[in-house]
Design a protein around this motif. Structure first.
Motif, PDB file in Angstrom:
ATOM      1  N   PHE A  30       0.795  -1.236   0.000  1.00  0.00           N
ATOM      2  CA  PHE A  30       0.000   0.000   0.000  1.00  0.00           C
ATOM      3  C   PHE A  30       0.826   1.284   0.000  1.00  0.00           C
ATOM      4  CE2 PHE A  30      -2.958  -3.048   2.187  1.00  0.00           C
ATOM      5  CZ  PHE A  30      -3.721  -3.300   1.054  1.00  0.00           C
ATOM      6  N   THR A  31       2.152   1.182  -0.246  1.00  0.00           N
ATOM      7  CA  THR A  31       2.945   2.405  -0.421  1.00  0.00           C
ATOM      8  C   THR A  31       2.710   2.922  -1.839  1.00  0.00           C
ATOM      9  OG1 THR A  31       4.878   1.222  -1.265  1.00  0.00           O
ATOM     10  CG2 THR A  31       4.740   1.551   1.143  1.00  0.00           C
ATOM     11  N   TRP A  32       3.160   4.132  -2.115  1.00  0.00           N
ATOM     12  CA  TRP A  32       2.981   4.663  -3.465  1.00  0.00           C
ATOM     13  C   TRP A  32       3.750   3.835  -4.484  1.00  0.00           C
ATOM     14  CZ3 TRP A  32       6.953   6.730  -6.406  1.00  0.00           C
ATOM     15  CH2 TRP A  32       8.124   7.050  -5.741  1.00  0.00           C
ATOM     16  N   HIS A  33       4.875   3.225  -4.086  1.00  0.00           N
ATOM     17  CA  HIS A  33       5.619   2.335  -4.985  1.00  0.00           C
ATOM     18  C   HIS A  33       4.766   1.120  -5.351  1.00  0.00           C
ATOM     19  CE1 HIS A  33       8.990   4.429  -2.945  1.00  0.00           C
ATOM     20  NE2 HIS A  33       9.560   4.347  -4.142  1.00  0.00           N
ATOM     21  N   TRP A  34       4.095   0.576  -4.357  1.00  0.00           N
ATOM     22  CA  TRP A  34       3.235  -0.580  -4.571  1.00  0.00           C
ATOM     23  C   TRP A  34       2.094  -0.209  -5.517  1.00  0.00           C
ATOM     24  CZ3 TRP A  34      -1.865  -1.887  -3.465  1.00  0.00           C
ATOM     25  CH2 TRP A  34      -2.180  -3.242  -3.522  1.00  0.00           C
ATOM     26  N   TRP A  35       1.527   0.985  -5.349  1.00  0.00           N
ATOM     27  CA  TRP A  35       0.426   1.417  -6.219  1.00  0.00           C
ATOM     28  C   TRP A  35       0.888   1.631  -7.653  1.00  0.00           C
ATOM     29  CZ3 TRP A  35      -4.319   0.429  -5.198  1.00  0.00           C
ATOM     30  CH2 TRP A  35      -4.744   0.343  -3.871  1.00  0.00           C
ATOM     31  N   ILE A  36       2.142   2.027  -7.839  1.00  0.00           N
ATOM     32  CA  ILE A  36       2.679   2.117  -9.200  1.00  0.00           C
ATOM     33  C   ILE A  36       2.665   0.730  -9.850  1.00  0.00           C
ATOM     34  CG2 ILE A  36       4.806   2.473 -10.553  1.00  0.00           C
ATOM     35  CD1 ILE A  36       5.411   4.850  -8.741  1.00  0.00           C
ATOM     36  N   GLY A  37       3.052  -0.273  -9.091  1.00  0.00           N
ATOM     37  CA  GLY A  37       2.998  -1.646  -9.593  1.00  0.00           C
ATOM     38  C   GLY A  37       1.591  -2.058  -9.974  1.00  0.00           C
ATOM     39  N   ILE A  38       0.629  -1.708  -9.155  1.00  0.00           N
ATOM     40  CA  ILE A  38      -0.771  -2.024  -9.473  1.00  0.00           C
ATOM     41  C   ILE A  38      -1.189  -1.294 -10.746  1.00  0.00           C
ATOM     42  CG2 ILE A  38      -3.161  -1.814  -8.676  1.00  0.00           C
ATOM     43  CD1 ILE A  38      -1.490  -4.001  -7.226  1.00  0.00           C
ATOM     44  N   ALA A  39      -0.795  -0.036 -10.874  1.00  0.00           N
ATOM     45  CA  ALA A  39      -1.121   0.731 -12.088  1.00  0.00           C
ATOM     46  C   ALA A  39      -0.469   0.105 -13.318  1.00  0.00           C
ATOM     47  CB  ALA A  39      -0.678   2.183 -11.936  1.00  0.00           C
ATOM     48  N   LEU A  40       0.750  -0.426 -13.165  1.00  0.00           N
ATOM     49  CA  LEU A  40       1.429  -1.077 -14.283  1.00  0.00           C
ATOM     50  C   LEU A  40       0.784  -2.403 -14.666  1.00  0.00           C
ATOM     51  CD1 LEU A  40       5.159  -0.298 -13.425  1.00  0.00           C
ATOM     52  CD2 LEU A  40       3.849   0.540 -15.405  1.00  0.00           C
ATOM     53  N   ILE A  41      -0.092  -2.892 -13.840  1.00  0.00           N
ATOM     54  CA  ILE A  41      -0.893  -4.071 -14.186  1.00  0.00           C
ATOM     55  C   ILE A  41      -2.206  -3.629 -14.814  1.00  0.00           C
ATOM     56  CG2 ILE A  41      -2.231  -6.004 -13.237  1.00  0.00           C
ATOM     57  CD1 ILE A  41      -0.004  -6.292 -11.103  1.00  0.00           C
ATOM     58  N   VAL A  42      -2.923  -2.757 -14.132  1.00  0.00           N
ATOM     59  CA  VAL A  42      -4.286  -2.392 -14.530  1.00  0.00           C
ATOM     60  C   VAL A  42      -4.315  -1.580 -15.828  1.00  0.00           C
ATOM     61  CG1 VAL A  42      -6.337  -1.096 -13.824  1.00  0.00           C
ATOM     62  CG2 VAL A  42      -5.149  -2.549 -12.167  1.00  0.00           C
ATOM     63  N   ILE A  43      -3.476  -0.568 -15.943  1.00  0.00           N
ATOM     64  CA  ILE A  43      -3.532   0.310 -17.124  1.00  0.00           C
ATOM     65  C   ILE A  43      -3.223  -0.444 -18.416  1.00  0.00           C
ATOM     66  CG2 ILE A  43      -2.507   2.338 -18.242  1.00  0.00           C
ATOM     67  CD1 ILE A  43      -2.320   3.559 -15.368  1.00  0.00           C
ATOM     68  N   PRO A  44      -2.103  -1.207 -18.501  1.00  0.00           N
ATOM     69  CA  PRO A  44      -1.882  -1.954 -19.743  1.00  0.00           C
ATOM     70  C   PRO A  44      -2.994  -2.963 -20.038  1.00  0.00           C
ATOM     71  CG  PRO A  44       0.139  -1.870 -18.482  1.00  0.00           C
ATOM     72  CD  PRO A  44      -0.952  -1.315 -17.602  1.00  0.00           C
ATOM     73  N   LEU A  45      -3.507  -3.591 -18.987  1.00  0.00           N
ATOM     74  CA  LEU A  45      -4.580  -4.566 -19.186  1.00  0.00           C
ATOM     75  C   LEU A  45      -5.833  -3.909 -19.744  1.00  0.00           C
ATOM     76  CD1 LEU A  45      -5.258  -7.533 -18.903  1.00  0.00           C
ATOM     77  CD2 LEU A  45      -5.942  -7.101 -16.556  1.00  0.00           C
ATOM     78  N   LEU A  46      -6.212  -2.759 -19.198  1.00  0.00           N
ATOM     79  CA  LEU A  46      -7.386  -2.037 -19.705  1.00  0.00           C
ATOM     80  C   LEU A  46      -7.164  -1.550 -21.144  1.00  0.00           C
ATOM     81  CD1 LEU A  46      -8.467   0.020 -16.563  1.00  0.00           C
ATOM     82  CD2 LEU A  46      -9.568  -2.026 -17.512  1.00  0.00           C
ATOM     83  N   LEU A  47      -5.969  -1.059 -21.421  1.00  0.00           N
ATOM     84  CA  LEU A  47      -5.659  -0.620 -22.786  1.00  0.00           C
ATOM     85  C   LEU A  47      -5.732  -1.800 -23.757  1.00  0.00           C
ATOM     86  CD1 LEU A  47      -2.695   1.831 -22.118  1.00  0.00           C
ATOM     87  CD2 LEU A  47      -5.006   2.424 -22.913  1.00  0.00           C
ATOM     88  N   TRP A  48      -5.216  -2.937 -23.328  1.00  0.00           N
ATOM     89  CA  TRP A  48      -5.276  -4.134 -24.175  1.00  0.00           C
ATOM     90  C   TRP A  48      -6.724  -4.536 -24.442  1.00  0.00           C
ATOM     91  CZ3 TRP A  48      -3.413  -7.075 -27.683  1.00  0.00           C
ATOM     92  CH2 TRP A  48      -3.909  -8.363 -27.866  1.00  0.00           C
TER      93      TRP A  48
END
Length: 180
Positions: A30-48
């Motif tokens: 739940f740190t901001w670093h961890w949320w970047i990782g979540i964004a790097l999963i969700v954003i490419p997946l949604l774009l795909w």
């Protein structure tokens, strides 16, 4: 008769894994670093999901899975042999950086495969490899990735060939329907 070396190593590994998990819970989750990782999963997946070529989806996914397997295997070996480390994994039970190995890299390859499919694959491989030269210093600067005994040029070369493998696989025509 048990081999004492393996038994001792197993015990040390289990204790170390528990320490890593506790450190992840206390300092990463739940740190901001961890949320970047979540964004790097969700954003490419949604774009795909939004922009994929639905007519070639199965072929692209096949190539993407191969990229994910190769990336994850190489990422695991790199962390295992101490070539680099990740300080803010999304989930610590895998020593891979899940957002890269299973999402960003395969999805980037799938997009490159579907956009201008007749473009020279060596040029596309070069574009994909340049991505690693740009992305790795950024994630190092952010504090997610730390190359220990690694040169970015190695990643460039590896990414170049990963794309060429994916391109080759995406062009396979030997798929036949399953028959009884």
């Amino acid at each position: 008769m048990k081999n004492q070396v393996f038994e001792d190593s197993y015990k040390k590994t289990t204790e170390l894994n528990q320490d890593i998990y506790q450190g992840w819970m206390d300092h990463s989750l739940f740190t901001w670093h961890w949320w970047i990782g979540i964004a790097l999963i969700v954003i490419p997946l949604l774009l795909w999901l939004k922009f994929r070529n639905k007519n070639s989806q199965d072929r692209l996914l096949f190539a993407g899975v191969v990229v994910a397997i190769i990336s994850a295997a190489l990422d695991y070996m790199g962390t295992f042999f101490g070539k680099w480390r990740y300080d803010y994994e999304v989930y610590p039970a895998l020593s891979n950086y899940i957002p890269f190995s299973f999402f960003a890299l395969p999805i980037a390859v799938m997009f490159l495969l579907q956009v201008k499919p007749k473009m020279n694959p060596f040029l596309k491989a070069l574009i994909f490899a340049v991505f690693s030269i740009i992305a790795l210093p950024i994630v190092k600067w952010i504090g997610i990735y730390e190359p220990v005994k690694w040169n970015y040029l190695y990643s460039f070369i590896i990414q170049y060939f990963i794309y060429l493998i994916a391109h080759y696989i995406s062009r396979k025509t030997k798929f036949q329907p399953l028959e009884e």
